[in-house]
Design a protein around this motif. Structure first.
Motif, PDB file in Angstrom:
ATOM      1  N   TYR A  96       0.900  -0.851  -0.081  1.00 20.50           N
ATOM      2  CA  TYR A  96      -0.054  -0.586  -0.219  1.00 20.50           C
ATOM      3  C   TYR A  96       0.407   1.451  -0.326  1.00 20.50           C
ATOM      4  CZ  TYR A  96      -3.545  -3.561   1.092  1.00 20.50           C
ATOM      5  OH  TYR A  96      -4.690  -4.365   1.170  1.00 20.50           O
ATOM      6  N   LYS A  97       0.419   2.071  -0.718  1.00 23.21           N
ATOM      7  CA  LYS A  97       0.788   3.581  -0.366  1.00 23.21           C
ATOM      8  C   LYS A  97       0.724   4.224   0.792  1.00 23.21           C
ATOM      9  CE  LYS A  97       0.172   4.706  -5.329  1.00 23.21           C
ATOM     10  NZ  LYS A  97      -0.497   5.061  -6.507  1.00 23.21           N
ATOM     11  N   SER A 157      -1.531  -0.357   5.381  1.00 23.31           N
ATOM     12  CA  SER A 157      -2.302  -0.241   4.502  1.00 23.31           C
ATOM     13  C   SER A 157      -2.779   1.390   4.998  1.00 23.31           C
ATOM     14  CB  SER A 157      -3.378  -1.210   4.592  1.00 23.31           C
ATOM     15  OG  SER A 157      -3.685  -1.153   6.051  1.00 23.31           O
ATOM     16  N   GLY A 206      -6.339   0.561   1.926  1.00 26.48           N
ATOM     17  CA  GLY A 206      -5.122   1.312   2.278  1.00 26.48           C
ATOM     18  C   GLY A 206      -5.229   1.142   0.199  1.00 26.48           C
ATOM     19  N   TYR A 207      -4.934   2.457   0.352  1.00 33.64           N
ATOM     20  CA  TYR A 207      -4.333   2.707  -1.142  1.00 33.64           C
ATOM     21  C   TYR A 207      -3.413   2.153  -2.191  1.00 33.64           C
ATOM     22  CZ  TYR A 207      -7.806   6.888  -1.683  1.00 33.64           C
ATOM     23  OH  TYR A 207      -8.225   7.598  -0.980  1.00 33.64           O
ATOM     24  N   PRO A 208      -3.819   1.265  -3.116  1.00 33.33           N
ATOM     25  CA  PRO A 208      -2.522  -0.201  -3.947  1.00 33.33           C
ATOM     26  C   PRO A 208      -2.042  -0.198  -4.011  1.00 33.33           C
ATOM     27  CG  PRO A 208      -4.718   0.283  -5.189  1.00 33.33           C
ATOM     28  CD  PRO A 208      -5.252   1.481  -3.462  1.00 33.33           C
ATOM     29  N   ASP A 209      -0.246  -0.186  -4.073  1.00 34.66           N
ATOM     30  CA  ASP A 209       1.253   0.483  -4.285  1.00 34.66           C
ATOM     31  C   ASP A 209       1.427  -1.287  -5.108  1.00 34.66           C
ATOM     32  OD1 ASP A 209       3.023   1.714  -5.099  1.00 34.66           O
ATOM     33  OD2 ASP A 209       3.693   0.782  -3.080  1.00 34.66           O
ATOM     34  N   LEU A 269      -9.347   1.681  -3.770  1.00 39.96           N
ATOM     35  CA  LEU A 269      -8.982   1.474  -2.470  1.00 39.96           C
ATOM     36  C   LEU A 269      -8.566  -0.009  -2.704  1.00 39.96           C
ATOM     37  CD1 LEU A 269     -11.309   2.400   0.103  1.00 39.96           C
ATOM     38  CD2 LEU A 269      -8.604   3.969  -0.257  1.00 39.96           C
ATOM     39  N   SER A 305      -7.264  -3.612  -1.283  1.00 38.33           N
ATOM     40  CA  SER A 305      -7.988  -4.755   0.565  1.00 38.33           C
ATOM     41  C   SER A 305      -7.091  -6.201   0.337  1.00 38.33           C
ATOM     42  CB  SER A 305      -9.826  -4.514   0.515  1.00 38.33           C
ATOM     43  OG  SER A 305      -9.740  -5.571  -0.544  1.00 38.33           O
TER      44      SER A 305
END
Length: 184
Positions: free
Chosen positions: A31-32, A87, A162-165, A126, A128
């Motif tokens: 996650y970012k 996350s 969270g924002y995916p990385d 987002l 998860s």
């Protein structure tokens, strides 16, 4: 009989977004470091509470974990949940055994809420990841102690949000050999 089976390759613009989310949503473990907006957390909780439940008992409770200290404590309670450190948030899905007496139904009801969270997260951009909790006696005890849960509240699953990385590609999972009509 002809059956249309949606796959990852045969969608067109007229297809339902629901199928897109079901097929393309994947577990994200990187996650970012970007804070999740409160409105998005509220949307995830709203989606969870619209899940079906046996006899419409809605025996779930949710603990939103977004404090760095609490996240770190939660990783101590659930050692396989390391990804929640990145996350930025997690949701602990719990079942209320005073509302639902059947343990199996309690797990099923809360699992439906988890699935709604996962699909809603995908829709909101987002990432998860469903993190197993129920069935691991030590993890359940750790979480009950950490969050001071009443005896009737049972931790079922932890969901990293969270924002995916990372981008995880969907692969074809439909296997007709696993489908049986009217008998085995």
């Amino acid at each position: 009989m002809i059956i249309f089976i949606p796959t990852i390759n045969n969608f067109n613009e007229k297809d339902m977004e629901t199928f897109q989310a079901i097929i393309n949503r994947r577990s994200i473990r990187k996650y970012k470091s970007e804070k999740i907006e409160e409105e998005k957390i509220q949307s995830l909780l709203r989606a969870a509470m619209y899940a079906p439940s046996a006899m419409n008992l809605q025996p779930w409770h949710f603990i939103v974990i977004n404090s760095e200290d609490v996240i770190n404590e939660t990783v101590k309670s659930v050692s396989h949940a390391e990804m929640i450190k990145q996350s930025g948030a997690a949701i602990l899905v719990c079942g209320d055994s005073s509302l639902e007496k059947n343990d199996s139904w309690l797990i099923q009801n809360c699992s439906a809420a988890v699935q709604n969270i996962l699909l809603a997260a995908f829709d909101l951009g987002l990432g998860s990841c469903w993190i197993a909790v129920h069935g691991m006696d030590e993890v359940v005890k750790n979480l009950k102690d950490q969050f001071k849960l009443p005896s009737e509240i049972i931790p079922i699953a932890l969901v990293a949000i969270g924002y995916p990385d990372e981008e995880v590609k969907a692969e074809e999972r439909f296997k007709m050999e696993k489908v049986h009509f009217n008998k085995w």
